[in-house]
Design a protein around this motif. Structure first.
Motif, PDB file in Angstrom:
ATOM      1  N   PHE A  78       0.829  -1.198   0.000  1.00 46.25           N
ATOM      2  CA  PHE A  78       0.000   0.000   0.000  1.00 46.25           C
ATOM      3  C   PHE A  78       0.868   1.254   0.000  1.00 46.25           C
ATOM      4  O   PHE A  78       0.485   2.276  -0.568  1.00 46.25           O
ATOM      5  N   SER A  79       2.046   1.164   0.602  1.00 47.11           N
ATOM      6  CA  SER A  79       2.949   2.316   0.613  1.00 47.11           C
ATOM      7  C   SER A  79       3.389   2.670  -0.797  1.00 47.11           C
ATOM      8  O   SER A  79       3.440   3.845  -1.162  1.00 47.11           O
ATOM      9  N   THR A  80       3.691   1.676  -1.611  1.00 46.44           N
ATOM     10  CA  THR A  80       4.067   1.922  -3.002  1.00 46.44           C
ATOM     11  C   THR A  80       2.895   2.518  -3.766  1.00 46.44           C
ATOM     12  O   THR A  80       3.050   3.470  -4.537  1.00 46.44           O
ATOM     13  N   PHE A  81       1.714   1.977  -3.555  1.00 47.90           N
ATOM     14  CA  PHE A  81       0.498   2.510  -4.165  1.00 47.90           C
ATOM     15  C   PHE A  81       0.327   3.995  -3.812  1.00 47.90           C
ATOM     16  O   PHE A  81       0.081   4.828  -4.682  1.00 47.90           O
ATOM     17  N   GLU A  93      -1.078  14.703 -13.373  1.00 43.60           N
ATOM     18  CA  GLU A  93      -1.811  13.646 -14.062  1.00 43.60           C
ATOM     19  C   GLU A  93      -3.000  13.205 -13.193  1.00 43.60           C
ATOM     20  O   GLU A  93      -3.010  12.114 -12.632  1.00 43.60           O
ATOM     21  N   LEU A  94      -3.992  14.090 -13.096  1.00 45.23           N
ATOM     22  CA  LEU A  94      -5.124  13.854 -12.207  1.00 45.23           C
ATOM     23  C   LEU A  94      -5.941  12.640 -12.621  1.00 45.23           C
ATOM     24  O   LEU A  94      -6.351  11.846 -11.767  1.00 45.23           O
ATOM     25  N   LEU A  95      -6.196  12.486 -13.906  1.00 41.55           N
ATOM     26  CA  LEU A  95      -6.985  11.344 -14.372  1.00 41.55           C
ATOM     27  C   LEU A  95      -6.247  10.037 -14.097  1.00 41.55           C
ATOM     28  O   LEU A  95      -6.847   9.054 -13.648  1.00 41.55           O
ATOM     29  N   ALA A  96      -4.958  10.027 -14.341  1.00 41.21           N
ATOM     30  CA  ALA A  96      -4.172   8.815 -14.090  1.00 41.21           C
ATOM     31  C   ALA A  96      -4.147   8.500 -12.595  1.00 41.21           C
ATOM     32  O   ALA A  96      -4.284   7.335 -12.199  1.00 41.21           O
ATOM     33  N   ALA A  97      -3.990   9.517 -11.747  1.00 43.84           N
ATOM     34  CA  ALA A  97      -3.980   9.302 -10.297  1.00 43.84           C
ATOM     35  C   ALA A  97      -5.323   8.766  -9.818  1.00 43.84           C
ATOM     36  O   ALA A  97      -5.373   7.811  -9.032  1.00 43.84           O
ATOM     37  N   PHE A 102      -8.816   4.696  -7.631  1.00 46.26           N
ATOM     38  CA  PHE A 102     -10.137   4.075  -7.631  1.00 46.26           C
ATOM     39  C   PHE A 102     -10.135   2.735  -8.362  1.00 46.26           C
ATOM     40  O   PHE A 102     -10.851   1.814  -7.977  1.00 46.26           O
ATOM     41  N   GLY A 103      -9.310   2.632  -9.405  1.00 54.13           N
ATOM     42  CA  GLY A 103      -9.229   1.376 -10.147  1.00 54.13           C
ATOM     43  C   GLY A 103      -8.687   0.240  -9.301  1.00 54.13           C
ATOM     44  O   GLY A 103      -9.247  -0.856  -9.289  1.00 54.13           O
ATOM     45  N   LEU A 105      -8.663   0.067  -6.033  1.00 57.43           N
ATOM     46  CA  LEU A 105      -9.607  -0.230  -4.954  1.00 57.43           C
ATOM     47  C   LEU A 105     -10.775  -1.060  -5.485  1.00 57.43           C
ATOM     48  O   LEU A 105     -11.084  -2.136  -4.964  1.00 57.43           O
ATOM     49  N   ALA A 106     -11.418  -0.580  -6.532  1.00 56.97           N
ATOM     50  CA  ALA A 106     -12.600  -1.263  -7.061  1.00 56.97           C
ATOM     51  C   ALA A 106     -12.241  -2.643  -7.616  1.00 56.97           C
ATOM     52  O   ALA A 106     -12.888  -3.646  -7.274  1.00 56.97           O
ATOM     53  N   LEU A 107     -11.229  -2.707  -8.470  1.00 60.53           N
ATOM     54  CA  LEU A 107     -10.860  -3.988  -9.058  1.00 60.53           C
ATOM     55  C   LEU A 107     -10.281  -4.942  -8.013  1.00 60.53           C
ATOM     56  O   LEU A 107     -10.472  -6.161  -8.107  1.00 60.53           O
ATOM     57  N   GLY A 108      -9.591  -4.395  -7.027  1.00 57.43           N
ATOM     58  CA  GLY A 108      -9.076  -5.236  -5.940  1.00 57.43           C
ATOM     59  C   GLY A 108     -10.202  -5.900  -5.165  1.00 57.43           C
ATOM     60  O   GLY A 108     -10.147  -7.096  -4.856  1.00 57.43           O
ATOM     61  N   LEU A 109     -11.260  -5.135  -4.873  1.00 62.20           N
ATOM     62  CA  LEU A 109     -12.405  -5.717  -4.162  1.00 62.20           C
ATOM     63  C   LEU A 109     -13.102  -6.761  -5.021  1.00 62.20           C
ATOM     64  O   LEU A 109     -13.482  -7.831  -4.528  1.00 62.20           O
ATOM     65  N   VAL A 110     -13.265  -6.480  -6.299  1.00 63.63           N
ATOM     66  CA  VAL A 110     -13.879  -7.455  -7.207  1.00 63.63           C
ATOM     67  C   VAL A 110     -13.010  -8.715  -7.277  1.00 63.63           C
ATOM     68  O   VAL A 110     -13.526  -9.838  -7.241  1.00 63.63           O
ATOM     69  N   ALA A 111     -11.691  -8.542  -7.361  1.00 66.65           N
ATOM     70  CA  ALA A 111     -10.787  -9.688  -7.443  1.00 66.65           C
ATOM     71  C   ALA A 111     -10.853 -10.540  -6.174  1.00 66.65           C
ATOM     72  O   ALA A 111     -10.848 -11.776  -6.251  1.00 66.65           O
ATOM     73  N   VAL A 112     -10.917  -9.900  -5.006  1.00 74.84           N
ATOM     74  CA  VAL A 112     -11.050 -10.660  -3.755  1.00 74.84           C
ATOM     75  C   VAL A 112     -12.350 -11.469  -3.776  1.00 74.84           C
ATOM     76  O   VAL A 112     -12.369 -12.655  -3.442  1.00 74.84           O
ATOM     77  N   TYR A 113     -13.426 -10.828  -4.194  1.00 76.61           N
ATOM     78  CA  TYR A 113     -14.717 -11.522  -4.272  1.00 76.61           C
ATOM     79  C   TYR A 113     -14.634 -12.722  -5.218  1.00 76.61           C
ATOM     80  O   TYR A 113     -15.066 -13.825  -4.876  1.00 76.61           O
ATOM     81  N   LEU A 114     -14.073 -12.518  -6.413  1.00 78.64           N
ATOM     82  CA  LEU A 114     -13.956 -13.605  -7.380  1.00 78.64           C
ATOM     83  C   LEU A 114     -13.058 -14.727  -6.855  1.00 78.64           C
ATOM     84  O   LEU A 114     -13.330 -15.913  -7.091  1.00 78.64           O
TER      85      LEU A 114
END
Length: 125
Positions: A78-81, A93-97, A102-103, A105-114
């Motif tokens: 998480f520190s690297t993130f 680079e606001l859009l990239a940040a 959010f990407g 966080l969201a994909l991580g939660l979906v991946a844990v669920y899957l």
């Protein structure tokens, strides 16, 4: 040699995560993931300090590998993130940040669920 620096630091960081996380839970209880919370936030503080010192020449490049990639990588990714997201913000680079934050966080939660669904299927539960 670089791989040994990272591996040695990773072992130290993983042990620290286990010890500090357990100590926090023993003090504050298991009702909220305080151990993970404190490890993640303290890892962000430490990676900022370590990489800031490396960038300003106060620590040698090998310290980056051992401390930032190894110890803090084993302690918490998480520190690297946090560091990489902040650098994107600093670079304008606001859009990239936002996509990174959010990407992940969201994909991580979906991946844990899957992963949990796959484990249930494989376990026949």
């Amino acid at each position: 040699m670089n791989t040994l620096l990272v591996a040695g630091g990773g072992a130290v960081g993983a042990a620290l995560r286990y010890l500090i996380g357990g100590w926090v839970v023993s003090r504050l209880g298991p009702d909220f993931p305080w151990g993970t919370f404190i490890v993640n936030v303290s890892g962000c503080l430490l990676i900022g300090a370590v990489l800031g010192l490396v960038e300003h020449g106060a620590l040698p490049g090998g310290a980056r590998l051992f401390l930032a990639v190894g110890v803090l990588g084993g302690y918490t990714t998480f520190s690297t993130f946090g560091y990489e997201t902040l650098r994107l913000l600093e670079g304008g680079e606001l859009l990239a940040a936002a996509s990174n934050a959010f990407g992940q966080l969201a994909l991580g939660l979906v991946a844990v669920y899957l992963g949990l669904v796959a484990a249930r299927i494989l376990a026949g539960a």
